[in-house]
Design a protein around this motif. Sequence first.
Motif, short mmCIF file in Angstrom:
data_model
loop_
_atom_site.label_atom_id
_atom_site.label_comp_id
_atom_site.label_asym_id
_atom_site.label_seq_id
_atom_site.Cartn_x
_atom_site.Cartn_y
_atom_site.Cartn_z
N ARG A 174 -27.72 -13.18 -0.89
CA ARG A 174 -28.48 -13.31 -2.12
C ARG A 174 -28.92 -11.95 -2.65
NH1 ARG A 174 -29.50 -18.30 -3.48
NH2 ARG A 174 -29.30 -19.90 -1.89
N ASP A 175 -29.09 -11.91 -3.97
CA ASP A 175 -29.67 -10.75 -4.64
C ASP A 175 -31.18 -10.83 -4.40
OD1 ASP A 175 -30.95 -9.09 -6.53
OD2 ASP A 175 -29.27 -9.26 -7.91
N ASN B 227 -33.61 -11.41 -7.69
CA ASN B 227 -33.72 -12.67 -8.43
C ASN B 227 -33.46 -13.91 -7.58
OD1 ASN B 227 -30.91 -12.86 -8.23
ND2 ASN B 227 -30.60 -11.90 -10.22
N ASN C 44 -30.66 -15.11 -6.62
CA ASN C 44 -29.38 -15.77 -6.89
C ASN C 44 -28.37 -15.48 -5.78
OD1 ASN C 44 -30.38 -16.67 -9.32
ND2 ASN C 44 -29.44 -15.04 -10.52
#
Length: 95
Positions: free
Chosen positions: A87-88, A91, A93
């Motif tokens: 995941r980032d 954010n 995502n």
Amino acid sequence: MFPPVAVREQTRIANGRTYSGAPGSVVTVPEQDGQILQANGWTSIAPSGPTSARQAGKAGIYAAHRGATFFDETLGKLIVFDGQTWRDPLNGNAV
């Protein structure tokens, strides 16, 4: 690796390879060279490579475990493993 911030640009030789970088830049190096650079003031960020090199298994020195980090050179960003997917961290995502 991040070069030291106290120097405008620093060049170091590790195991016969030359590395140069300005503060804030990211320099990809083999693990054995990273240890030498760290001893000279550089900062290790995380294992790195293209998206295809992300760890997926639970074994090995850079196993994919919850909280593991990886600098994805394809994406140009640091990502974090949540135990199921990468995941980032900015954010949340999936990447």
